[in-house]
Scaffold this active site. Structure first.
Site, mmCIF file in Angstrom:
data_model
loop_
_atom_site.group_PDB
_atom_site.id
_atom_site.type_symbol
_atom_site.label_atom_id
_atom_site.label_comp_id
_atom_site.label_asym_id
_atom_site.label_seq_id
_atom_site.Cartn_x
_atom_site.Cartn_y
_atom_site.Cartn_z
ATOM 1 C CB VAL A 134 3.078 -7.239 5.690
ATOM 2 C CG1 VAL A 134 2.783 -8.717 5.740
ATOM 3 C CG2 VAL A 134 3.585 -6.763 7.050
ATOM 4 C CD GLU A 135 1.856 -1.629 6.858
ATOM 5 O OE1 GLU A 135 2.803 -0.842 7.041
ATOM 6 O OE2 GLU A 135 0.869 -1.675 7.585
ATOM 7 N N GLY A 136 4.705 -3.807 1.785
ATOM 8 C CA GLY A 136 5.855 -3.652 0.905
ATOM 9 C C GLY A 136 7.000 -4.487 1.433
ATOM 10 N NE ARG A 169 5.224 2.468 3.396
ATOM 11 C CZ ARG A 169 5.310 2.488 2.068
ATOM 12 N NH1 ARG A 169 5.354 1.357 1.399
ATOM 13 N NH2 ARG A 169 5.341 3.616 1.403
#
Length: 821
Positions: free
Chosen positions: A500-502, A378
């Site tokens: 995405v990615e949280g 991230r």
């Protein structure tokens, strides 16, 4: 007169003031309890305090100083009250793993209330060099030239020769160690490649980015058995295997605890241990073209074959895509952006127990593995993509602002254009600072879990603002699709990175501060652990250190607010006032954080509007720190200073807005009127700062409109085609010509003022200027070329009516069809 009581008898007011100042000073420097005790004794002595007062003050101080007595008389009572009231936050297993994964870094300094600027100055700040520069100027440059983004969107995929080239040059193996055939790139190198590819084609960047982010390669490199590494990593490095990682489900996105995909350990007829898998996943990038799936499931071992009990928890496995029961072959359509984003399911898929990443010993450790790797991934991928995108918008919008004319004047000279152009330039400078600062930490061995969330959330949000501004500046040229359009595809794809990615809403409202305050606080998590473990001694040590920490930051916040940070020890130089503001804001933030923890207790994580505002303060403190770090590390470049100052002023305006929101909405019964009244008024009168002024914005915008070293440095890493028949190449060629022609126009304007030429637009008077010997034939030819290039550059694509015939996509969902039937 006796010394005893001299202050009380002779100078009571002065004495009281000195006592208060002394207390504030001790609090400001964070004096230890023994120093406070000596100070209290001195004050009592000088004021000639009555013996009763000595007892009232002295006995509690002695109790606090003698730890065994303190634990019996005070700590045990506090522990009992806390347990009885049940006000402490309950931490689930998934939250606990997330809190303990990764590392703290600058985030801890900023939450401390007293950031160590000398330590921050020693943090690395490296630019691409050596091997990575060769790769950027070689394979990356070449693959960018091979891709036509308009054709990719039309065809729904990258050309086959591009796929082949990516495999050949090991783009899919950038993070795989060299001993396994990969490129062994650093986080910085990975980031540089993704950033540059993003300036050419979003689908190209995503296709390269995903295998080098959270997925099989990274998990294997960190946790795989030697046999797994030997088998898979060389194949992943050269493209014989295409990976994906299947985590997200219809009912479990950010809440991994809600995962329904299962694995069951069983003993096969031949006595070997196997796992039967069933899953339904979605939003899985590259799944349809993958040859090996990384898979996260909840693993059960009903017969306790592994000796760890029945419910093992989330586990990561590798599953060959061709295994019986694996269902692929479908794609989602994410905003029409043609990268492979797919559903996948598995029905009674059987794999060997050794397909668990890391082997059977790692059964049930999947969530921990994912959280540790997510902090790294991230930090790199989406920040790089967003930063590359922002710099690309800066280059495009700057060129267009100098090329496009309205009312006889380049639009970049209109204040209405300067304003969004300044935002684009300021954001680009800030995002590049954050990108390099963050990956520098990763390359130093840090896994910055909170900072990675800050970087991902803010980079994608700021790119969204930058691309919106770019679309506004280019107007019709931005909305008319075709080969000439430089922004529409980036604009369309912007929401994808947000999710995405949280997802960004969750990242802001829950992760950055909601989890970050516990993760970064020097005492809070240790207190929680001590209470959970029944460790009274551990709780005692941390609790009373915590009390001293709160007192110190209260005093620092008060004194730094009164002096606008001037009491803080900060570096000198042109940015000194911004360092002071960081110290001041850090102290205020730290005290307010503890106030929130103490007031809301276990309910804090449900107060997502408040935690979101706290997250904004921490985010912009980090981004301001990164901006200062870049400016200092790059040698305090004079022509970069307006961009750094614009970014810093914007950052402190956001910090001020967040604090105002906290004061207005804080819901602490006793303190609420104080915060909504006097403190809020004082905050407005004594603010951290407002938005950058118009004069500074004009400087920032102007630098993007002029070809030269400054513009090249600000947009470093953008792929710029040399072919003038390509859209950006055409802009660059035209910008150079019109900039050169501006010198000719000045001669014509001067002649108009001298009444040697009639009034009119300089470009329309070029022929008369030539005839009047105001300009030379070379000047005239330059003007003609520049105006022809300008006219060509502002054109947009058009299509024959029959070309608009559309092949409608028919959605396919087997579960929905079965339900409807």
């Amino acid at each position: 007169m006796e010394l005893n009581g001299i202050l009380a008898e002779s100078y009571p007011t002065v004495g009281a003031i000195l006592a208060v100042l002394g207390a504030l000073t001790l609090g400001f420097v964070g004096a230890k309890l023994i120093v406070w005790t000596v100070f209290a004794a001195a004050v009592l002595f000088l004021f000639g305090a009555h013996p009763i007062v000595w007892i009232i003050v002295g006995v509690p101080l002695v109790i606090l100083l003698v730890k065994p007595i303190r634990r019996i008389l005070i700590t045990n009572t506090i522990v009992g009250i806390l347990k009885k009231l049940n006000i402490l936050p309950e931490i689930s297993e998934t939250e606990r793993v997330a809190l303990e994964a990764g590392s703290t870094w600058v985030d801890k300094e900023l939450l401390s209330g007293k950031p160590d600027f000398k330590a921050l100055a020693r943090e690395p700040y490296k630019k691409a060099a050596g091997e990575i520069t060769e790769f950027l100027n070689g394979p990356v440059e070449k693959v960018c030239a091979m891709v036509d983004d308009w054709e990719v969107y039309k065809d729904g995929d990258l050309p086959q020769e591009v796929w082949d080239y990516l495999k050949k040059e090991k783009f899919f193996g950038m993070i795989i160690p060299k001993e396994y055939g990969g490129l062994g790139f650093s986080a910085l190198a990975n980031s540089e490649v993704v950033a540059k590819l993003s300036t050419r084609s979003g689908p190209l960047a995503i296709t390269v980015m995903v295998p080098n982010s959270l997925g099989p390669a990274e998990l294997l490199a960190h946790y795989g058995t030697q046999a797994q590494k030997d088998h898979y990593l060389p194949r992943l490095a050269d493209g014989r295997e295409i990976p994906c990682f299947a985590l997200t489900e219809p009912g479990a996105g950010s809440d991994a605890g809600g995962m329904q995909s299962t694995g069951v350990v069983f003993k096969d007829d031949d006595g070997s241990l196997k796992i039967r898998l069933n899953w339904e996943k979605r939003y899985i990038t590259l799944a349809a073209v993958s040859t090996v799936l990384g898979l996260a499931v909840k693993l059960r071992d009903p017969d306790n074959h592994l000796g760890k009990g029945e419910d093992l928890g989330i586990t990561c496995l590798l599953v060959p895509s061709k295994a019986d029961g694996v269902v692929l072959g479908q794609r989602h359509n994410p905003m029409g952006v043609p990268f492979y984003n797919c559903p996948t399911s598995g029905n009674d898929v059987v794999v060997d127990i050794d397909q668990i990443i890391g082997g059977p010993d790692y059964a049930g450790r999947g969530w921990q593995m994912l959280m540790e790797c997510l902090a790294v991934g991230r930090s790199i991928s989406l920040p790089a993509q967003s930063t590359g995108g922002a710099k690309y918008v800066a280059r495009v919008a700057g060129a267009y602002s100098a090329i496009r004319k309205q009312f006889g004047l380049e639009i970049g000279k209109f204040e209405g254009i300067e304003e969004p152009l300044a935002r684009i330039g300021g954001f680009s400078y800030l995002l590049e600072a954050s990108r390099i600062f963050t990956v520098g930490a990763v390359d130093s061995g840090i896994k910055p879990s909170v900072v990675s969330a800050i970087a991902k959330y803010n980079s994608t949000e700021l790119f969204r603002k930058a691309i919106n501004d770019g679309m506004d500046i280019l107007g019709g040229a931005a909305i008319s699709r075709g080969k000439r359009n430089l922004l529409a595809n980036g604009y369309i794809s912007t929401p994808i990175g947000i999710t995405v990615e949280g997802a960004n809403i969750l990242t802001r409202s829950m992760i950055i501060f909601g989890q970050g305050v516990i993760r970064c606080h020097p005492y809070a998590y240790q207190e929680l652990k001590a209470l959970t473990d029944g460790d009274v001694k551990g709780f005692d040590d941390n609790f009373f250190s915590h009390v001293g920490f709160v007192n110190r930051n209260l005093c620092r916040a008060l004194l730094l607010s009164l002096t606008r940070g001037r009491l803080a020890s900060t570096p000198g130089g042109p940015m000194k006032k911004y360092y002071r503001k960081i110290a001041w804001a850090s102290a205020s933030f730290s005290f307010m954080s503890d106030l929130a923890l103490g007031s809301y207790g276990g309910g804090l994580k449900l107060r997502e509007k408040i935690t979101g505002r706290y997250a904004d303060v921490l985010s912009w403190l980090y981004l301001a720190t990164a901006t200062l770090h870049r400016f200092e590390a790059e040698g305090r470049k004079k022509d970069h200073q307006p961009y750094a100052e614009w970014a810093l002023q914007y950052a402190f305006a956001q910090i001020q807005e967040a604090f105002d929101g906290i004061y207005e909405n804080i819901e602490i019964p006793v303190l609420r009127p104080l915060f909504r009244g006097p403190i809020k008024i004082w905050s407005r009168l004594n603010s951290f700062g407002g938005m950058p002024n118009d004069h500074l914005g004009r400087k920032v915008a102007a630098g993007l409109c002029k070809p030269g070293q400054l513009r090249d440095e600000l947009t470093y890493g953008v792929y710029v085609p040399t072919d003038v028949n390509e859209a950006l190449g055409r802009y660059e060629h035209t910008l150079k010509l019109v900039t050169e022609a501006n010198g000719v126009y000045k001669k014509i304007v001067k002649a108009i003022k001298a009444k040697k030429l009639p009034r009119g637009k300089p470009d329309a008077l070029a022929k008369k200027a030539l005839e009047a010997n105001v300009i030379t034939k070379e000047d005239f030819d330059l003007v003609q070329r520049a105006e022809a290039a300008r006219d060509d550059a502002i054109q947009v694509d058009s299509f024959k009516l029959e070309e608009f015939a559309t092949n409608l996509l028919t959605p396919h969902n087997e579960k929905a069809e079965a339900a409807n039937s």
